[in-house]
Write an enzyme that holds these catalytic residues in place. Structure first.
Site, PDB file in Angstrom:
ATOM      1  CG  ASP A 125       3.309  -2.548 -10.796  1.00 16.01           C
ATOM      2  OD1 ASP A 125       2.635  -3.243  -9.753  1.00 16.01           O
ATOM      3  OD2 ASP A 125       2.671  -1.697 -11.268  1.00 16.01           O
TER       4      ASP A 125
ATOM      5  CD  GLU B 192      -1.031  -4.385 -11.061  1.00 10.24           C
ATOM      6  OE1 GLU B 192       0.018  -4.206 -11.214  1.00 10.24           O
ATOM      7  OE2 GLU B 192      -1.786  -4.207  -9.904  1.00 10.24           O
TER       8      GLU B 192
ATOM      9  CG  HIS C   7       2.041  -5.367  -7.026  1.00 14.97           C
ATOM     10  ND1 HIS C   7       1.122  -4.641  -7.947  1.00 14.97           N
ATOM     11  CD2 HIS C   7       1.326  -6.550  -6.385  1.00 14.97           C
ATOM     12  CE1 HIS C   7      -0.141  -5.476  -7.852  1.00 14.97           C
ATOM     13  NE2 HIS C   7      -0.103  -6.529  -6.711  1.00 14.97           N
TER      14      HIS C   7
ATOM     15  CG  HIS D  19      -0.057  -1.819 -14.766  1.00 12.52           C
ATOM     16  ND1 HIS D  19      -0.695  -0.486 -14.730  1.00 12.52           N
ATOM     17  CD2 HIS D  19       0.607  -2.025 -13.452  1.00 12.52           C
ATOM     18  CE1 HIS D  19      -0.407  -0.073 -13.579  1.00 12.52           C
ATOM     19  NE2 HIS D  19       0.517  -1.102 -12.786  1.00 12.52           N
TER      20      HIS D  19
ATOM     21  CG  HIS E 291      -3.576   0.172 -11.534  1.00 11.64           C
ATOM     22  ND1 HIS E 291      -3.222  -0.985 -11.969  1.00 11.64           N
ATOM     23  CD2 HIS E 291      -2.439   0.567 -10.655  1.00 11.64           C
ATOM     24  CE1 HIS E 291      -2.134  -1.371 -11.331  1.00 11.64           C
ATOM     25  NE2 HIS E 291      -1.792  -0.403 -10.776  1.00 11.64           N
TER      26      HIS E 291
ATOM     27  CD  GLU F 292       1.281   2.054 -11.763  1.00 12.52           C
ATOM     28  OE1 GLU F 292       2.049   1.121 -11.682  1.00 12.52           O
ATOM     29  OE2 GLU F 292      -0.013   1.787 -11.085  1.00 12.52           O
TER      30      GLU F 292
END
Ligand SMILES: [Zn+2]
Length: 274
Positions: free
Chosen positions: A8, A10, A60, A104, A116, A135
């Protein structure tokens, strides 16, 4: 030794804004450069510990954030849009370990940079077996199905905390401290990469002690959306029940099927955001 890396963005040291991690953002080039460094550090560490086959799944946004030729030479690169298993596409039983790099915290976390859970325009919170998760927890369902340990996670401290619930003993490398959703204190990128390299190596070296994720089966997933319309749309799927105005619940005997239903819910509700 085969290692699967879900990447990812972030959670990268130095990234604190969407402009740095979304294509078209005014600082996206910087973000791409930083994430590449962290992925390669994870690859280097795994290779140093004996990995000879690595699959990097770009997870991502539009999922083509990395320059393929600059990736560590043993890595193949899975990129591009619509992957049925999304952030975990390409994982199968033959892998020895999963790494989650630059992850994240969940949208429900108190202090997590760029928090998120899959889609911040639709999802307000997700619980897995009653525990707020992001996630990493959801993606762990796929690793559990295939019986592969999640050996390493990197990101901020929220990422590291949340991973413990379903992946006890995971090697967690914290590369930044979230101050708010849009501010973080990051390690110098060189230092972050050094720690990720060491963490990846240590994770592979103690693979014998690590077990696949420990999510109680059958997993129950509860998704609360931003709007009632999204919950209504999600109930079109078999087995998805509306439990509150904006909340749906579903369960499956198979962790992989639970994850697939979640991914389908994400896809289905994407068009209903503002
Ligand atoms: Zn994400």
């Amino acid at each position: 030794m085969k290692v699967y890396i879900s990447v990812d963005m972030e959670g990268v040291a130095g990234i604190a804004d969407w402009e740095q991690c979304l294509a078209g953002g005014d600082d996206y080039a910087l973000g791409r450069d930083l994430v590449l460094g962290e992925v390669n550090a994870a690859i280097d560490g795994a290779v140093a510990a004996g990995a000879d086959e690595i699959l990097v799944n770009d997870s991502h946004s539009v999922m083509r954030n990395l320059p393929p030729a600059a990736l560590g030479a043993r890595a193949s690169y899975l990129s591009g849009r619509f992957k049925p298993l999304y952030m975990m596409e390409g994982l199968e039983g033959g892998f020895d370990a999963v790494f989650m790099v630059s992850y994240h915290g969940s949208i429900g976390h108190e202090r997590a940079i760029l928090s998120h859970t899959y889609n911040p325009s639709a999802i307000w919170e997700v619980k897995l077996n009653g525990i707020v998760t992001g996630e990493a927890g959801l993606n762990a369902l796929v690793a559990q199905h295939h019986g592969v340990p999640v050996a390493l996670i990197t990101g901020d401290q929220a990422t590291a905390d949340e991973a413990q619930a379903f992946m006890p003993g995971i090697e967690a490398v914290v590369v930044k401290r979230s101050v708010s959703r849009f501010a973080a204190e990051s390690l110098h990128p060189a230092r972050a990469c050094e720690l990720i390299r060491a963490g990846a190596r240590a994770a592979i070296e103690r693979l014998g002690e690590l077990k696949p994720p420990t999510i109680a089966v059958p997993p129950t997933i509860e998704v609360t959306f931003l709007t009632a319309d999204m919950a209504e749309a999600a109930t079109a799927l078999r087995g998805v029940e509306r439990t509150e105005t904006r909340t749906v619940t579903f369960m499956s005997g198979d962790p992989l099927q639970a994850y697939r239903t979640f991914v389908t819910v994400v896809t289905l509700t994407r068009g209903l955001g503002e």
